[in-house]
Write an enzyme that holds these catalytic residues in place. Sequence first.
Site, short mmCIF file in Angstrom:
data_model
loop_
_atom_site.label_atom_id
_atom_site.label_comp_id
_atom_site.label_asym_id
_atom_site.label_seq_id
_atom_site.Cartn_x
_atom_site.Cartn_y
_atom_site.Cartn_z
N THR A 1 -1.74 5.85 2.19
CA THR A 1 -2.76 4.84 2.30
C THR A 1 -2.87 3.82 3.49
OG1 THR A 1 -2.70 4.86 -0.28
CG2 THR A 1 -4.01 3.27 0.97
N ARG B 1 -4.86 6.18 -8.14
CA ARG B 1 -4.57 7.80 -8.16
C ARG B 1 -4.34 8.14 -9.51
NH1 ARG B 1 0.57 7.58 -3.97
NH2 ARG B 1 0.43 9.97 -4.28
N LEU C 1 0.86 -1.12 0.00
CA LEU C 1 -0.10 0.12 0.18
C LEU C 1 0.93 1.43 -0.02
CD1 LEU C 1 -2.63 -0.85 2.63
CD2 LEU C 1 -2.88 -0.87 0.22
N ASP C 2 0.45 2.41 -0.75
CA ASP C 2 1.25 3.30 -0.66
C ASP C 2 1.40 4.12 0.81
OD1 ASP C 2 1.38 3.29 -3.37
OD2 ASP C 2 -0.33 4.95 -3.85
N LYS C 3 2.27 5.02 0.95
CA LYS C 3 2.86 5.61 2.19
C LYS C 3 1.58 6.05 2.95
CE LYS C 3 5.68 8.99 4.48
NZ LYS C 3 6.74 10.12 4.32
#
Length: 253
Positions: free
Chosen positions: A123, A221, A119-121
């Site tokens: 998120t 995104r 998961l993105d930072k």
Amino acid sequence: MADRLGTLSRSRVKALMEAGHVLRDGAVLRDPADPVRAGLCYEIRVPPAMPATPQAQAIPFTVLYEDSDLIVLDKPAGLVVHPAPGNEDGTLVNALLAHCGDSLTGIGGERRPGIVHRLDKDTSGVMVVAKTEAAHAALSEAFAARDIDRIYLALAWGMMAPSSGSFEGAIGRDKRDRKRMAMVTHGGKQALTHYHTRQSFHGAVSLVECRLATGRTHQIRVHFAAHGHPLLGDPVYLRRIPAAARGLPEPAR
């Protein structure tokens, strides 16, 4: 050989063979292409798992489920998943090394957690992490076969039209900014995002449920920004506050 063992992946067996840890009738066998021969004795000597290069760090996170094979956790926003240049420590991997300790039996010869998705930072959300080599192989296969559903909630600028639909298009590096991803016409990897609007706010913001059919970097995104609906607070793909913000009450704005 890997199929017969069941607990080691093909790549792991190949690496052990090339490192001289596989014997055939007592002699070292290094060629992975050499076929197994009936009547001969094969032995795989798995060396003890080496300590992980990242250091264990006591970083809090919420555990949703854990057993001897895997751990399911709620990753908080702001926590990077894996060490990388610029984020050498203070990551989820560092936190898992501290939390799991000796229950990590070794993956690829290294005592480390088996990250099978990210998961993105910024998120937050549920992640499943393998603690054993067998669990890592099984989870990797399940994600590759898309047997695991990934559902996300996001706040996007504007009203979605239609309220439910799909965004599809290849995603690759942005030629103007290599730190960003973008929808591209040449190269890149195909990506498919299904969305459904759950709620709208003042005609300016939509709460959308997203289901990923693929797992590209920054996929949600990029897809939403490319279609004129950047996510709220996105520091990379939200260039400026959209005109739709004028429809929000002052406190919300």
